[in-house]
Scaffold this motif. Structure first.
Motif, PDB file in Angstrom:
ATOM      1  N   PRO A 160       0.816  -1.219   0.000  1.00  0.00           N
ATOM      2  CA  PRO A 160       0.000   0.000   0.000  1.00  0.00           C
ATOM      3  C   PRO A 160       0.847   1.267   0.000  1.00  0.00           C
ATOM      4  CG  PRO A 160      -0.898  -1.601   1.542  1.00  0.00           C
ATOM      5  CD  PRO A 160       0.409  -2.160   1.073  1.00  0.00           C
ATOM      6  N   LEU A 195     -11.339  -5.284   8.489  1.00  0.00           N
ATOM      7  CA  LEU A 195     -10.382  -4.428   7.786  1.00  0.00           C
ATOM      8  C   LEU A 195     -10.696  -2.968   8.119  1.00  0.00           C
ATOM      9  CD1 LEU A 195     -10.583  -6.236   4.317  1.00  0.00           C
ATOM     10  CD2 LEU A 195      -8.910  -6.617   6.137  1.00  0.00           C
ATOM     11  N   HIS A 218     -10.845   1.093   8.234  1.00  0.00           N
ATOM     12  CA  HIS A 218     -10.847   2.166   7.237  1.00  0.00           C
ATOM     13  C   HIS A 218     -10.804   3.517   7.944  1.00  0.00           C
ATOM     14  CE1 HIS A 218     -11.738  -1.040   4.476  1.00  0.00           C
ATOM     15  NE2 HIS A 218     -11.949  -0.225   3.457  1.00  0.00           N
ATOM     16  N   ALA A 237     -12.797  -3.894  -3.864  1.00  0.00           N
ATOM     17  CA  ALA A 237     -12.460  -2.516  -3.511  1.00  0.00           C
ATOM     18  C   ALA A 237     -13.572  -1.902  -2.676  1.00  0.00           C
ATOM     19  CB  ALA A 237     -12.215  -1.679  -4.760  1.00  0.00           C
ATOM     20  N   ARG A 253      -9.925   1.881  -1.433  1.00  0.00           N
ATOM     21  CA  ARG A 253      -8.899   0.884  -1.114  1.00  0.00           C
ATOM     22  C   ARG A 253      -9.122  -0.369  -1.955  1.00  0.00           C
ATOM     23  NH1 ARG A 253      -9.696   3.749   3.544  1.00  0.00           N
ATOM     24  NH2 ARG A 253      -7.839   4.250   4.777  1.00  0.00           N
ATOM     25  N   PHE A 311      -8.146  -4.472  -2.406  1.00  0.00           N
ATOM     26  CA  PHE A 311      -7.728  -5.618  -1.593  1.00  0.00           C
ATOM     27  C   PHE A 311      -7.563  -6.867  -2.454  1.00  0.00           C
ATOM     28  CE2 PHE A 311     -10.045  -2.761   1.173  1.00  0.00           C
ATOM     29  CZ  PHE A 311      -9.303  -2.752   2.349  1.00  0.00           C
ATOM     30  N   ASN A 365      -5.697  -8.774   1.991  1.00  0.00           N
ATOM     31  CA  ASN A 365      -4.623  -7.808   2.198  1.00  0.00           C
ATOM     32  C   ASN A 365      -4.802  -6.598   1.281  1.00  0.00           C
ATOM     33  OD1 ASN A 365      -3.156  -9.501   4.069  1.00  0.00           O
ATOM     34  ND2 ASN A 365      -2.546 -10.744   2.307  1.00  0.00           N
ATOM     35  N   GLN A 366      -4.609  -5.415   1.846  1.00  0.00           N
ATOM     36  CA  GLN A 366      -4.717  -4.200   1.040  1.00  0.00           C
ATOM     37  C   GLN A 366      -3.497  -4.078   0.142  1.00  0.00           C
ATOM     38  OE1 GLN A 366      -5.628  -0.580   3.185  1.00  0.00           O
ATOM     39  NE2 GLN A 366      -4.788   0.703   1.561  1.00  0.00           N
ATOM     40  N   GLN A 378      -4.258   2.072  -2.609  1.00  0.00           N
ATOM     41  CA  GLN A 378      -5.102   3.094  -1.984  1.00  0.00           C
ATOM     42  C   GLN A 378      -5.140   4.316  -2.883  1.00  0.00           C
ATOM     43  OE1 GLN A 378      -4.902   3.636   2.284  1.00  0.00           O
ATOM     44  NE2 GLN A 378      -4.869   5.860   2.040  1.00  0.00           N
TER      45      GLN A 378
END
Length: 745
Positions: A44, A626, A628, A645, A654, A656, A662-663, A666
């Protein structure tokens, strides 16, 4: 990925972002470091660093035009042969060159005695005028009727030249192009463009004059100089009005509608007067001198360039500041784009920048070798800039690469819902005025339907874009709410399904065989399921809820329905109507968005507590949370199911990895009111639809790192130098970060 490569990637990403803050002109170095970071590890942090620097790159359309010392620049006002714009530059050694911006080909060169101080095209581009330090004012014609050139061949030819005592520092054509005004020392001279020997008026003002501006109707001319600013009729010097301005006025401008005039000067005060100069309407005082002032094309705003390292935009109606844009040194000049949406700034911090000033968003940053002294917006967002050190003229094509479409809206009519077709061709909006609007991006066509009762609360395309479904909203009489299904090709409703409340949520399965609806209101709140293969017949009786339903989703295989309300989400098996409650943590969270995974095994929910939660569809067990930045308002998943997303109320998107959650990316959308997001069919791009105060903004972003790298390399002009390799990557041999660019120097 091992810990060492991850640490190295994060370090390079941090250095990339620090450069943009600490060294304003280092955008190319910053981008190259971000590319190296992304290639080291897709994180990210590296994704965000590359997106940040890439956003500021602009496409250079011309190399440096001259090695001489450039002082002034001017664009032609229209596109010639619908293809080319002209860009003129004047140098300190007397050279004038006019170039086609699309091809870079010089089409006219002329050598004067003495430095070139002023250039101007007439508004119809029939004439081109030059003023020099040696007192020469020369007018060139560009039309075949003057130049006796073959058809279709454009050539500049001199039609008149005048020699005066003293420098000519300012030139301005009247709006019709038939008159030219020049500032010659402390004189203003106005004469016919086609014959400079026919002087209409000569006016003497105290002190040297440095700026001139005609009013749009051409009856008034304003000047600014050492002893302030003046307005006078161009046909007589008997009626000259001195404005209450600074002892030294640096800039003066009429508004495009001719109703106002703005001045700026060394006293740090920006003033706006009525066009006759009788009344001071706006007065803004600052601590440093103001370098220049310019009106927006709609005459509603005025921009000022300040010695306090800022550019400011003032609302003419209220007198308030609408934008404050920061540089790291003096701002020397400002200019609006043709549509008024962008503001270009020239600064002594070695950069020119372009801002979407309403959003205070930097669209492009153009680094140079020294302070930027001149800037000029031309047709179709071409931007020319000159730096003080080498004084080379450079031209760029400024494109807001993210913005696909900007749809103007009526501020008094609130847009409540937006959906994007899966082929990215259509945009549907529902508004509180009860009108459904559909826009076709490919050919700019549109259509409307006003058949709704009350407002349109929800809109949804099915996966094949064959149908467009809408739900009635606020102000619907009790018991009269409807869902309408339109055939997109015919633009007509093919089915109306009665409901008893506001229809806030809509969803189809992947095959468009099941339609689900969710209602919102004070009573009779329910989710409903309809069989699209049987003319949208009720699949089974309504599923009652205690709280208004914010979101519904149908699994891709059509076997499950999910609903989200003000407290929780629930999963229903459609074959037997069995119910599984999502095991929320905490127990009560308002659910705003829902999406099933493509394998039908997981349910993704977005909550107003700034979290995404992932549940097992069969058991309802919470699998992952997750975090934010703010409430999660929209979700989307790629067709192949590998990525999903989210979009938040704070304007952050974001991306994923669906397998592990997992991100990987962004995006700052720079718009807080995001209504919809959608991946492209191939999963390489993502579009967002957001509502601003005056428009709907449709933006598109690359998703994967390799696409970002390729795009960045297409805009860069060089690779990292050997010195930069030693500074940032001392343990690695220099190489080409972008293979298509030359080796490190």
């Amino acid at each position: 990925m091992d810990d060492r490569s991850g640490a190295k990637a994060c370090q390079l990403a941090g250095q990339s972002r620090s450069l943009l803050i600490g060294r304003a002109s280092a955008v190319e170095t910053s981008t190259l470091l971000a590319i190296e970071a992304m290639r080291t590890s897709a994180l990210p942090e590296t994704d965000q660093a590359l997106r940040t620097s890439l956003d500021l790159l602009a496409e250079r359309i011309l190399p440096a035009l001259s090695s001489a010392s450039l002082d002034v620049i001017a664009f032609s006002h229209k596109m010639h042969n619908a293809e080319h714009a002209w860009l003129a530059g004047g140098t300190s050694d007397g050279l004038v060159q006019v170039t086609e911006t699309d091809t870079g080909a010089p089409i006219f060169r002329y050598k004067f005695q003495g430095a070139v101080l002023a250039l101007s095209f007439s508004h119809d581009d029939r004439y081109f005028a030059v003023g020099t330090a040696s007192g020469i004012a020369q007018i060139f014609a560009t039309e075949n009727g003057f130049c006796n050139t073959p058809p279709q061949k454009i050539r500049f030819c001199s039609i008149t030249q005048q020699k005066y005592y003293g420098e000519i520092r300012a030139i301005a054509f009247s709006p019709t192009g038939d008159r030219l005004a020049i500032a010659n020392g402390d004189y203003v001279r106005i004469f016919d463009s086609a014959d400079a020997h026919r002087h209409r008026v000569v006016i003497r003002q105290p002190g040297k004059i440095t700026a001139l501006s005609f009013a749009p109707e051409g009856h008034f001319l304003a000047s600014a100089g050492e002893y302030g600013a003046s307005i006078f009729k161009d046909t007589s010097n008997a009626k000259t009005l001195r404005l209450r301005t600074a002892y030294r006025s640096s800039s003066i401008a009429f508004s495009p509608d001719g109703k106002l005039i703005a001045t700026a000067g060394e006293d740090g005060i920006a003033r706006v007067f009525d066009s006759h100069g009788r009344y001071e309407l706006i007065r803004k005082e600052y601590e440093a001198r103001i370098q220049s002032v310019v009106f927006s094309p709609d005459s509603q705003f005025v921009a000022i360039a300040g010695g306090d390292s800022t550019a400011r935009v003032i609302d003419i109606t209220t007198g308030d500041e609408s934008a404050l844009l920061q540089h790291q040194d003096f701002v020397n000049a400002v200019e609006f784009s043709e549509d008024g949406n962008w503001l270009a700034t020239a600064s002594s911090d070695h950069t020119a920048r372009v801002f979407d000033w309403r959003a205070a968003r930097e669209v492009a940053r153009l680094p140079l070798d020294g302070p930027v002294t001149a800037i000029c917006f031309g047709p179709h967002n071409r931007l020319a800039i000159v730096s003080e050190s080498k004084r080379q003229l450079r031209a760029f094509q400024i494109i807001n690469r993210d913005e696909v479409l900007r749809l103007p809206t009526t501020p008094s009519i609130r847009v409540q819902a937006i959906d994007l077709s899966s082929d990215y061709r259509l945009i549907a909006t529902g508004s509180e005025d009860g009108i459904l609007r559909v826009f076709d991006i490919t050919d700019s066509s549109s259509w409307e339907s006003s058949e709704h009762k009350g407002s349109v609360a929800s809109v949804l395309f099915n996966s094949s874009n064959e149908w467009l479904t809408t739900g009635d909203g606020i102000s619907v009489p009790q018991g009269q709410g409807n869902v309408r299904i339109f055939e997109v090709v015919s633009r007509k409703p093919i089915k109306i399904i009665p409901h008893e409340n506001i229809v806030q949520a809509l969803a189809f399965d992947s095959a468009s065989q099941i339609l689900a609806t969710g209602t919102y209101g004070n009573s009779d709140i329910s989710a409903r399921v309809f069989d699209a293969t049987k003319n949208f017949r009720n699949h089974f009786p309504p599923i009652n809820h205690d709280w208004p339903i914010n979101a519904v989703a149908v699994s891709p295989d059509g076997h499950f329905l999910a609903t989200g309300d003000a407290e929780k989400c629930r999963i229903f098996r459609l074959s037997d109507r069995s119910t599984t409650e999502c095991q929320m943590s905490p127990d009560k969270v308002a659910v705003l968005a829902l999406s099933f995974s493509k394998d039908n095994k997981l349910l993704i929910s977005g909550g107003d507590d700034s979290n995404i939660r992932i549940f097992d569809v069969e058991t309802g067990k919470l699998q992952r949370v997750l975090p934010h930045d703010s409430a999660v308002v929209a979700l989307t998943i790629t067709d192949d199911g590998t990525l999903f997303a989210s979009a938040t109320r704070g304007g952050i998107v974001r991306i994923f990895d669906a397998a592990g959650g997992n991100q990987i990316g962004q995006i700052d959308n720079h718009m807080r009111n995001i209504k919809n997001i959608k991946f492209s069919k191939d999963g390489r791009r993502i579009r967002t639809a957001a509502i601003g105060s005056e428009a709907i903004f449709i933006r598109e972003y690359w998703v994967r790192g390799q696409d970002l790298i390729e795009k960045a390399c297409s805009y860069l002009q060089r690779n990292l130098t050997k010195k930069e390799w030693q500074e940032y990557l001392p343990n690695e041999a220099p190489r080409r970060t972008c293979p298509s660019l030359p080796d490190p120097q």
